[in-house]
Design an enzyme around this catalytic site. Structure first.
Site, PDB file in Angstrom:
ATOM      1  CB  VAL A 150      61.889  43.205  21.083  1.00 57.97           C
ATOM      2  CG1 VAL A 150      63.061  42.255  20.961  1.00 57.97           C
ATOM      3  CG2 VAL A 150      61.733  44.018  19.633  1.00 57.97           C
ATOM      4  CG  ASN A 204      66.189  47.878  30.719  1.00 57.52           C
ATOM      5  OD1 ASN A 204      65.080  48.586  30.898  1.00 57.52           O
ATOM      6  ND2 ASN A 204      66.073  47.134  29.575  1.00 57.52           N
ATOM      7  CB  CYS A 252      62.183  46.196  29.730  1.00 63.60           C
ATOM      8  SG  CYS A 252      61.548  45.376  28.271  1.00 63.60           S
TER       9      CYS A 252
END
Lengths: 258, 303
Positions: B71, B126, B129
């Site tokens: 994504v 995060n 990713c």
């Protein structure tokens, strides 16, 4: 709660063309609220992702859904092996469907291959005011012609090899049709290249056009952002979720050049 | 019925099941299936300082017992997260974890400051990713950079800080210790494993990004092993995730040492996966005669 999970018992199953199956399911809750152009997401045993399949029909009184799908890979192959009496685990109704304006308007419906099934409920709305132009590889791949005629629509069949109907593409037939006839609105679903040409023809003739887009899908409900489609508006360019903002978009909303 | 609540760095969760970042949006989609207040918490879609369009499609492909996604952190940016998504989410009785990603230490710090006075309960950093060149994964693979970004964000933030680890490293224990040493309040793991699928007709990768992050059942044993390894290395709470698809998986994860679990890809298969896992964990805890599910954590007797 907008979405329902149902175990839909298969009432009928017919292979209407090689590798293409016509299945009716008992799924009263989804059938009760479904609209044209929406889809359901079907669980395939042994696969992580559900398979999104558009609705070819829904009858709220009988509580029945109709889906027509083609074997595209191992998931749909598994689905095709289910038999009458088996249950399909489905969630739905999903997506933003077609807007049906006024059944006295002249509608032209353009379907390519297995993109044709979700257009049947549109034809059933416009009935004798609908003209359905569909294209298939050959005569044996042609589906749903009888259903469109039963709905009262005029049908124009095209095949790539000329084995039935017009030898040529739906877009050629559409161009000729638009030059000779009145049309208020166009609906299309099929390969992207076809829909892009349909969208251009619609724009050239100043006719509103609704397109049903396809993209590899994850959750089916808008959470994962996998199935996006390039779109544009006054604010700029976007990647918009096919599963909730679509699958049906206005043809002018789609950024065909992206 | 046993007490299902858990506490992680001072935050109380009504049960140990949290919807995993990137699979649950900002909670609104799945609330069309059930009230999401039934969940312990939600880790929101990875959010960056400014809006991101994400990668071109195809972004998803099925694999054996899992999926690959690329994504690429498509998100509305922290501004719209705060003004539009967070207020709606806070109307639900659920712990809200903001998952933040950035290109630089400064990005992470600025995001942490923007979240300071917000209603966010916790931050998930995060740094893992795999789908964005600078989506944090570069920070996540070296103990030094993990320590640097963790320490800097900790200085600028007043929220409990959970650092999300990537499995694409040689020694996850070293990374975990680095984060703990730099002040992380909790750790969550694992993010996806980098993978690939090829279309043999066109001889091109199926994903437009060439590679993607592998998730789903296939990665569960890897995740379980890594959670166990990290649990043994650190004292701070560990939130386990990676391929959890059933209450039995969640139980294994907690026995391995997780204080709570996150459930992601399973939601795509079964939109009610989280709810079923909560119910199953409750019955299991009860059947063991435990008063609280917290008694399950780390009870593994290794051979």
């Amino acid at each position: 709660m907008r979405y329902t999970q149902e175990l839909g018992k298969i009432l009928n199953k017919t292979e209407i063309a090689k590798g293409t199956f016509d299945v009716t399911l008992h799924s009263p809750e989804i059938a009760n609220i479904a609209v044209a152009g929406q889809f359901v997401n079907i669980l395939c045993d042994g696969f992580t992702l559900r398979r999104p399949i558009s609705l070819c029909g829904f009858d709220s009184k009988k509580g029945i859904l109709r889906i027509v799908f083609e074997i595209r890979g191992k998931g749909t192959e598994w689905l095709s092996r289910l038999q009458v009496g088996d249950n399909m685990d489905i969630i739905g109704p999903l997506g933003h469907g077609f807007s049906l304006i006024d059944s006295s308007k002249k509608a032209v419906i353009v379907g390519g291959g297995v993109g044709t099934p979700p257009l049947l409920p549109v034809a059933q709305f416009y009935r004798e005011n609908a003209t359905v132009i569909t294209g298939f590889r050959n005569a044996s791949a042609a589906i749903l012609q009888g259903d469109f005629e039963k709905a009262g629509a005029k049908t124009i069949l095209c095949t790539d090899d000329g084995s039935a109907g017009i030898h040529g593409f739906t877009t050629q037939a559409l161009e000729q049709y638009l030059n000779e006839n009145e049309c208020d609105i166009i609906y299309t679903c099929g390969p992207k290249v076809m829909m892009r040409s349909v969208a251009r023809l619609a724009e050239n003739h100043g006719i509103t056009c609704q397109v049903s887009m396809e993209e590899r899908m994850g959750c089916g409900v808008g959470a994962c952002l996998c199935c996006v489609c390039p779109t544009k508006d006054g604010k700029g360019k976007h990647l918009t979720r096919v599963c909730v903002n679509g699958p049906v978009f206005s043809s002018t909303e789609v950024d065909w050049d992206a | 019925m046993p007490d299902m609540s858990v506490k992680i760095c001072g935050i109380s969760f009504k049960n140990p099941v949290i919807a995993a970042s990137g699979t649950f949006g900002f909670g609104m989609e799945y609330s069309e299936f059930y009230p999401i207040s039934r969940l312990g918490g939600i880790s929101c879609k990875g959010t960056t300082l400014v809006e991101r369009m994400g990668n071109p499609t195809p972004r998803i492909v099925e694999t054996s017992c899992g999926i690959l996604n690329s994504v690429g952190l498509q998100n509305p940016g922290v501004g719209r997260f705060l003004s539009s998504y967070l207020p709606r989410l806070k109307k639900q009785d659920i712990v809200v974890i903001a998952n933040i990603a950035g290109n630089s230490v400064e990005d992470y710090c600025e995001m942490a400051e923007r979240l300071k006075d917000s209603q966010v309960d916790m931050i998930e950093l995060n740094i893992s990713c795999p789908n964005v060149k600078q989506g944090g994964v570069n920070f996540g693979v070296l103990p030094e950079s993990v320590a640097e970004v963790t320490a800097q964000v900790k200085k600028r933030s007043d929220k409990p800080l959970m650092v999300k680890l990537t499995p694409n490293v040689t020694s996850i224990g070293d990374i975990a210790k680095a984060a703990e040493g730099a002040g992380a309040d909790a750790l969550s793991l694992i993010n996806t494993l980098t993978g690939m699928r090829i279309d043999i007709k066109s001889r091109r990768p199926v994903l437009r990004n060439n590679t993607g992050g592998l998730s789903g059942r296939a990665i569960f044993p890897v995740a379980l092993r890594m959670v166990r390894e990290v649990y043994k290395c650190v004292k701070i709470p560990v939130v386990g995730m990676g391929g959890i698809s059933s209450w039995e998986d969640a139980a294994e994860m907690m026995i391995a040492g997780a204080n709570a679990v996150q459930v992601g890809t399973a939601n795509f298969h079964d939109p009610f996966a989280c709810v079923k896992i909560i119910e199953g964990l409750g019955s299991y805890t009860d059947s063991l005669g435990l008063k609280s599910i917290t008694e399950l954590t780390g009870t593994l007797s290794e051979w």
